[in-house]
Scaffold this active site. Sequence first.
Site, PDB file in Angstrom:
ATOM      1  N   ASP A   1       2.637 -10.922   1.455  1.00 57.87           N
ATOM      2  CA  ASP A   1       2.683  -9.655   2.178  1.00 57.87           C
ATOM      3  C   ASP A   1       1.356  -8.899   2.140  1.00 57.87           C
ATOM      4  OD1 ASP A   1       2.676  -8.406  -0.301  1.00 57.87           O
ATOM      5  OD2 ASP A   1       4.806  -7.929  -0.279  1.00 57.87           O
ATOM      6  N   LYS A   2       1.218  -7.960   3.045  1.00 56.19           N
ATOM      7  CA  LYS A   2      -0.052  -7.270   3.271  1.00 56.19           C
ATOM      8  C   LYS A   2      -0.629  -6.622   2.013  1.00 56.19           C
ATOM      9  CE  LYS A   2      -2.155  -4.169   6.710  1.00 56.19           C
ATOM     10  NZ  LYS A   2      -1.893  -3.369   7.938  1.00 56.19           N
TER      11      LYS A   2
END
Length: 240
Positions: free
Chosen positions: A104-105
């Site tokens: 994830d970011k």
Amino acid sequence: MATRINKYLSEVGYCSRRVADRLVKEGKVTINGEISKIGAKVDEDDQVEVKGQRIEKLSKQKNIYLAFNKPVGIVCTTDTRVEPNNVIDFIKYPKRIFPIGRLDKPSEGLIFLTNDGNIVNKILRARNNHEKEYIVSVNRLISREFIKRMSNGVEILDTITRNCFVEKLGPKKFKIILTQGLNRQIRRMCQSLGYRVLSLKRVRIMNIKLDVPIGKYREFTKKELLELNLLLENSSKTFD
């Protein structure tokens, strides 16, 4: 011999079968000018396009396998129009590749990129029990109870996470080895126990360890690829 459209797109290195199915459902894939349906088959002479782009089958295409150290803020997507901070634009690899799985970011660390669609599902399927190792920092002192509960399974997303290895590395830092990949799993597990993740780095996937600087990538070594193929030998390619 006819090939299913999702398999065709994975074999030519355009995307994984899962992404191919999504593109078909969204009406972005055509076969001979007609919008494709799920399960449609492609013959050698058929013309396949994705988002208006002609897809050619490269019979002698060399497989590419990269280990990339993803920085925080980069998104694991191949859709360069939707997300400007995407992994494909960031590394600017000269040939078409796509990430295996996601990170994830707000997280950093190891992610694989490839043009080999056949290897993707074998690595991603949870039933295959492939290990992924992470180093995590949290906002509170880590207790014995926290380590015990993280190890024995936490209720998130209407399920109980699998038993896993968890080791305390410091007052607010721990190592965790997972064999499943639920959405934002570690962050959700910590949140369920009253902790907030401050940093999360993936340092290993199966036999391949993170050993390049942030933002850099390298090719798998011959030894790594041989070991990886041995680990994948008995893995299922089908979805759970």
